[in-house]
Design a protein around this motif. Structure first.
Motif, mmCIF file in Angstrom:
data_model
loop_
_atom_site.group_PDB
_atom_site.id
_atom_site.type_symbol
_atom_site.label_atom_id
_atom_site.label_comp_id
_atom_site.label_asym_id
_atom_site.label_seq_id
_atom_site.Cartn_x
_atom_site.Cartn_y
_atom_site.Cartn_z
ATOM 1 N N ALA A 56 0.815 -1.297 0.019
ATOM 2 C CA ALA A 56 0.102 -0.123 -0.028
ATOM 3 C C ALA A 56 0.881 1.255 0.016
ATOM 4 N N MET A 57 0.743 2.148 -0.974
ATOM 5 C CA MET A 57 1.446 3.550 -1.064
ATOM 6 C C MET A 57 0.572 4.547 -1.449
ATOM 7 N N THR A 58 0.726 5.896 -0.842
ATOM 8 C CA THR A 58 0.238 6.836 -0.951
ATOM 9 C C THR A 58 1.131 8.067 -1.227
ATOM 10 N N ASN A 59 0.616 8.890 -2.073
ATOM 11 C CA ASN A 59 1.265 10.123 -2.288
ATOM 12 C C ASN A 59 0.530 11.505 -1.936
ATOM 13 N N ILE A 77 -1.403 12.982 1.835
ATOM 14 C CA ILE A 77 -1.200 13.278 3.197
ATOM 15 C C ILE A 77 -2.044 12.466 4.019
ATOM 16 N N GLY A 78 -2.509 11.385 3.534
ATOM 17 C CA GLY A 78 -3.413 10.471 4.355
ATOM 18 C C GLY A 78 -2.736 9.277 4.682
ATOM 19 N N TRP A 79 -3.392 8.192 5.490
ATOM 20 C CA TRP A 79 -2.675 6.940 5.704
ATOM 21 C C TRP A 79 -2.606 6.183 4.487
ATOM 22 N N ALA A 80 -1.630 5.218 4.417
ATOM 23 C CA ALA A 80 -1.600 4.237 3.291
ATOM 24 C C ALA A 80 -2.373 3.191 3.695
ATOM 25 N N ILE A 81 -2.444 2.761 4.705
ATOM 26 C CA ILE A 81 -3.566 1.544 5.124
ATOM 27 C C ILE A 81 -4.130 2.296 6.483
ATOM 28 N N MET A 82 -5.359 1.689 6.572
ATOM 29 C CA MET A 82 -6.143 2.220 7.563
ATOM 30 C C MET A 82 -7.311 1.067 7.856
ATOM 31 N N ALA A 83 -7.119 0.452 9.012
ATOM 32 C CA ALA A 83 -7.800 -0.850 9.587
ATOM 33 C C ALA A 83 -8.799 -0.216 10.496
#
Length: 282
Positions: free
Chosen positions: A145-148, A150-156
């Motif tokens: 999981a990758m995000t560019n 400002i949020g979370w890459a993974i949220m459970a």
């Protein structure tokens, strides 16, 4: 074209092993569709059904140099662009790449909207998602999981009575950690918050009596392996192999004459001598 209540086109074959109908476009520079199906009613544009053992439909791209999509589904309405459903015991859909030299994605989902890009929901007793690598020599992660942003890459998140996440290593011979958390920025690698009552923000346990339940270690650099802000409660023994530095200190033990109802409070007295001072008041 049919203005009556029957089919506009119907193809049937009862005599041999050939198909019922075949549509072929010979002109290689043509950009027109080989078959175009349009409906102005409430029914489906294409209804493919197989009462035998074969597939109901097959789309095949036989040109190895063709960069176009084998199947392209578009929707300008409010419904789903593609809906796959199985009323039997088989799966709803299967997407696979059989070429081991392919570097393409088996499934690529892209959304320009503000809604969820990929949503997996299970209303039965199974799991909503399962990701697995069957190749024993594959060193890549099953999920990345990758995000560019400002949020979370993974949220459970769990809204039921179950836990939020469960990380396990089922190989008894592996020395790889079940969870590795790292941060190359200036922030904290992991933050654990407990907003409920009565629970633990962090619980570490080991089923092997020869193993340490939790180890906090500094691998490189001169930083602290762990830093606690606030009170720390320890139930059991505490062993310190290095130096203990403190601003002040005291400890509480059971009263030897009345351990069920009374405690003895001791304060640390700094002294160059290894000695114990006991002041009594009669």
């Amino acid at each position: 074209m049919s203005w009556a209540g029957g089919w506009a086109f119907e193809g049937s074959n009862y005599g041999n092993l050939d198909g019922a109908a075949k549509f072929h476009l010979e002109y290689e520079n043509s950009y027109s569709p080989c078959v175009q199906v349009t409906t102005n009613g409430f029914g489906v544009g294409i209804d493919a059904k197989n009462d035998g053992w074969g597939p109901a439909g097959k789309f095949h791209n036989s040109d190895a140099m063709n960069m176009a999509n084998t199947v392209q589904v578009e929707n300008v309405g409010e419904g789903l662009a593609l809906s796959a459903k199985s009323t039997g015991i088989g799966g709803g859909a299967k997407i696979s790449i059989d070429n081991i030299n392919s570097n393409s994605d088996a499934l690529a989902v892209t959304s320009n909207a503000v809604a969820v890009t990929l949503r997996a929901t299970n209303t039965g007793g199974g799991q909503a998602g399962w990701f697995e690598i069957d190749e024993a020599n594959n060193g890549l992660p099953a999920i990345e999981a990758m995000t560019n942003g400002i949020g979370w890459a993974i949220m459970a998140r769990s809204t039921g009575n179950g836990g939020v996440a469960d990380f396990q290593s089922n190989d008894t011979f592996t020395a790889v950690p079940a969870v590795t958390v790292g941060n190359r920025g200036t922030g904290t690698a992991m933050v654990i918050d407990q907003f409920g009552s009565g629970g633990h923000a962090l619980w570490a346990s080991s089923n092997d009596p020869t193993n340490t339940e939790a180890t906090l270690k500094t691998v490189a650099g001169g930083g602290d392996a762990a830093s606690f802000e606030g009170g720390v409660s320890i139930v059991g023994d505490l062993s310190v192999s290095g130096n203990l530095a403190k601003g002040s200190g005291s400890f509480k033990i059971d009263h030897p004459l009345d351990p069920e109802n009374k405690f003895l409070f001791h304060s640390f007295v700094e002294s160059p001598d290894t000695v114990s001072y006991t002041h009594l008041r009669a």
